[in-house]
Scaffold this motif. Structure first.
Motif, PDB file in Angstrom:
ATOM      1  N   GLU A  11      -5.902 -16.562  -0.964  1.00 14.93           N
ATOM      2  CA  GLU A  11      -6.644 -15.346  -0.670  1.00 14.93           C
ATOM      3  C   GLU A  11      -7.891 -15.247  -1.549  1.00 14.93           C
ATOM      4  OE1 GLU A  11      -4.201 -11.902  -0.960  1.00 14.93           O
ATOM      5  OE2 GLU A  11      -2.776 -12.576   0.587  1.00 14.93           O
ATOM      6  N   TRP A  12      -7.736 -15.580  -2.817  1.00 12.61           N
ATOM      7  CA  TRP A  12      -8.850 -15.508  -3.763  1.00 12.61           C
ATOM      8  C   TRP A  12      -9.977 -16.453  -3.338  1.00 12.61           C
ATOM      9  CZ3 TRP A  12     -10.412 -19.278  -7.511  1.00 12.61           C
ATOM     10  CH2 TRP A  12     -11.332 -18.806  -8.476  1.00 12.61           C
ATOM     11  N   SER A  54      -4.724  -9.352 -11.391  1.00 11.18           N
ATOM     12  CA  SER A  54      -4.824  -8.172 -10.541  1.00 11.18           C
ATOM     13  C   SER A  54      -4.389  -8.531  -9.128  1.00 11.18           C
ATOM     14  CB  SER A  54      -6.265  -7.656 -10.524  1.00 11.18           C
ATOM     15  OG  SER A  54      -7.150  -8.658 -10.061  1.00 11.18           O
ATOM     16  N   VAL A  55      -3.958  -7.537  -8.360  1.00 15.66           N
ATOM     17  CA  VAL A  55      -3.357  -7.768  -7.044  1.00 15.66           C
ATOM     18  C   VAL A  55      -4.250  -8.620  -6.151  1.00 15.66           C
ATOM     19  CG1 VAL A  55      -2.533  -6.666  -4.938  1.00 15.66           C
ATOM     20  CG2 VAL A  55      -2.004  -5.646  -7.155  1.00 15.66           C
ATOM     21  N   GLU A  56      -5.537  -8.349  -6.150  1.00 15.55           N
ATOM     22  CA  GLU A  56      -6.434  -9.078  -5.239  1.00 15.55           C
ATOM     23  C   GLU A  56      -6.659 -10.529  -5.651  1.00 15.55           C
ATOM     24  OE1 GLU A  56      -9.034  -6.637  -8.110  1.00 15.55           O
ATOM     25  OE2 GLU A  56      -7.174  -6.388  -6.950  1.00 15.55           O
ATOM     26  N   ASP A  57      -6.281 -10.891  -6.902  1.00 14.01           N
ATOM     27  CA  ASP A  57      -6.506 -12.251  -7.383  1.00 14.01           C
ATOM     28  C   ASP A  57      -5.218 -13.056  -7.563  1.00 14.01           C
ATOM     29  OD1 ASP A  57      -9.232 -11.808  -7.513  1.00 14.01           O
ATOM     30  OD2 ASP A  57      -9.176 -11.161  -9.606  1.00 14.01           O
ATOM     31  N   GLN A  58      -4.072 -12.490  -7.234  1.00 19.10           N
ATOM     32  CA  GLN A  58      -2.801 -13.147  -7.530  1.00 19.10           C
ATOM     33  C   GLN A  58      -2.556 -14.413  -6.719  1.00 19.10           C
ATOM     34  OE1 GLN A  58       0.484 -10.414  -7.264  1.00 19.10           O
ATOM     35  NE2 GLN A  58      -0.231  -9.149  -8.971  1.00 19.10           N
ATOM     36  N   TYR A  59      -3.032 -14.454  -5.482  1.00 20.06           N
ATOM     37  CA  TYR A  59      -2.757 -15.574  -4.581  1.00 20.06           C
ATOM     38  C   TYR A  59      -4.015 -16.416  -4.400  1.00 20.06           C
ATOM     39  CZ  TYR A  59       1.345 -12.736  -3.850  1.00 20.06           C
ATOM     40  OH  TYR A  59       2.478 -11.984  -4.053  1.00 20.06           O
ATOM     41  N   THR A 109       1.176 -13.752 -10.878  1.00 20.34           N
ATOM     42  CA  THR A 109       1.411 -12.315 -10.792  1.00 20.34           C
ATOM     43  C   THR A 109       0.886 -11.548 -11.998  1.00 20.34           C
ATOM     44  OG1 THR A 109       3.632 -12.662 -11.723  1.00 20.34           O
ATOM     45  CG2 THR A 109       3.443 -12.585  -9.313  1.00 20.34           C
ATOM     46  N   ARG A 110       0.382 -12.268 -13.007  1.00 15.24           N
ATOM     47  CA  ARG A 110      -0.205 -11.584 -14.163  1.00 15.24           C
ATOM     48  C   ARG A 110      -1.622 -11.101 -13.874  1.00 15.24           C
ATOM     49  NH1 ARG A 110       2.194 -16.088 -16.647  1.00 15.24           N
ATOM     50  NH2 ARG A 110       0.153 -17.090 -16.836  1.00 15.24           N
ATOM     51  N   THR A 148      -0.052 -19.119  -7.329  1.00 18.73           N
ATOM     52  CA  THR A 148       0.394 -17.729  -7.469  1.00 18.73           C
ATOM     53  C   THR A 148       0.448 -17.373  -8.945  1.00 18.73           C
ATOM     54  OG1 THR A 148       1.760 -17.938  -5.478  1.00 18.73           O
ATOM     55  CG2 THR A 148       2.207 -16.068  -6.935  1.00 18.73           C
TER      56      THR A 148
END
Length: 266
Positions: free
Chosen positions: A264-265, A256-261, A253-254, A251
Motif C-alpha cells: 500500500e505504501w 502509522s496505519v497508512e504506512d504499515q503495509y 505494525t509499529r 508489514t
C-alpha cells in the motif's frame, strides 16, 4: 541408496497410513545421507544455545561441526512444528536431486525416535530478514550497497528460474520470503526451506491445493482460488524485491496505519 529406516517409538505413534507413506517415501529417496542423532548432538555440542543461529515456527537451527570438520546448519524440527511429516519429506525430495549456486545444499537428515532433523550447508551471513530487515537489531556489519542488493535480487531470480524452468518436474517453492533467503560469505543469495514446495509435471498448468505460505507474500489469485502455478512464487519474489529496495518488512505494525503495509505504501 535411500535412507535406511526403522520404526521408532516417536514415529510409531503416527497413524498407520501416514507411517506407511513415510517409510515408503523416505526409502525411495536417493543421494541423501542419514545421520544419527548422536552425530548431530555431538556436532552442536549438545544443541547448545551458543550454537543456535535461528529459530522459527518449525523449530531451531544450529551451527555444527560434522566429522572431518565440515561446518553445517542443522535444522531441528520441534514436536509442535508446523512442518509435518509430509512437509519434511517434501523438503528432502525437493532438494535431494538438485544443486544450484542459488539454492542451499542438503547434506542429509536424521530420523531417529521422534527426532526429525535436516542438515544443510552453513551460510555465514544468515538471512535477509536477519541482516537487512530486522530494524538494525542484528548487529550485522554488511553494507547493503545498491550493487549488493542488485546481486542478491539477481541471485534469487536465478534460483527461481532454475526451479521453474530447468528442473523436471518443475518446483514451486510456495514460501519465498526474506527469512528464506540466506547469504553466504560472498553475499551470494541462496533460497532455503523447501518444506512447502510442490513438484508439478510439465503436462499440468496448475495444481489445486490447500493454500500455504506466509501472509504478505501470498499471491491474491492463489490465496482466493487455491490453484497453484509458478506465478505464486513470482508474486512473492516481487514483494521480496520491494523489501530489498526499501530495506523494510512488508508489514510493520509499529508504523502509522497508512504506512504499515509495504504494498500500500509503495
Amino acid at each position: 541408496m535411500g535412507c535406511a529406516w526403522k520404526i521408532n517409538p516417536g514415529l510409531g505413534d503416527l497413524p498407520w497410513f501416514l507411517l506407511f507413506y513415510f517409510v515408503t517415501e523416505l526409502g525411495s529417496i536417493q543421494n541423501v545421507r542419514c545421520y544419527t542423532y548422536r552425530e548431530l548432538r555431538n556436532a552442536t555440542e549438545g544443541f547448545s544455545t551458543a550454537n543456535k543461529i535461528g529459530e522459527g515456527g518449525f523449530g531451531s537451527v544450529y551451527k555444527g561441526r560434522l566429522k572431518h570438520g565440515k561446518i553445517a546448519a542443522i535444522k531441528v524440527l520441534s514436536a509442535e512444528s508446523r512442518q509435518g511429516v509430509k512437509e519434511f519429506l517434501a523438503e528432502i525430495k525437493a532438494m535431494s536431486e538438485i544443486e544450484h549456486e542459488n539454492l542451499v545444499k542438503l547434506y542429509g537428515c536424521c530420523v531417529e525416535d521422534n527426532h526429525r532433523i535436516l542438515v544443510y550447508n552453513y551460510l555465514e551471513n544468515n538471512s535477509l530478514a536477519h541482516t537487512l530487515l530486522d530494524g538494525g537489531h542484528s548487529h550485522s556489519n554488511i553494507q547493503f550497497s545498491w550493487r549488493t542488493r542488485t546481486k542478491i535480487c539477481i541471485g534469487v531470480a536465478r534460483g527461481l528460474t532454475f526451479l521453474h524452468e530447468e528442473v523436471k518436474p518443475y518446483i514451486v517453492h510456495r514460501d519465498i520470503k526474506a527469512s528464506n533467503i540466506l547469504l553466504d560469505k560472498d553475499l551470494t543469495a541462496k533460497i532455503s526451506d523447501f518444506g512447502l514446495a510442490k513438484l508439478i509435471p510439465d503436462n499440468q498448468t496448475h495444481v489445486s491445493t490447500r493454500v500455504a505460505g506466509t501472509l504478505g507474500y501470498l499471491a491474491p489469485e492463489y490465496a482466493i482460488r487455491g490453484k497453484l502455478t509458478r506465478k505464486a512464487d513470482l508474486y512473492s519474489f516481487g514483494v521480496l524485491l520491494l523489501e530489498i529496495v526499501s530495506g523494510r518488512n512488508n508489514t510493520n505494525t509499529r508504523l502509522s496505519v497508512e504506512d504499515q503495509y509495504l504494498l500500500e505504501w509503495v
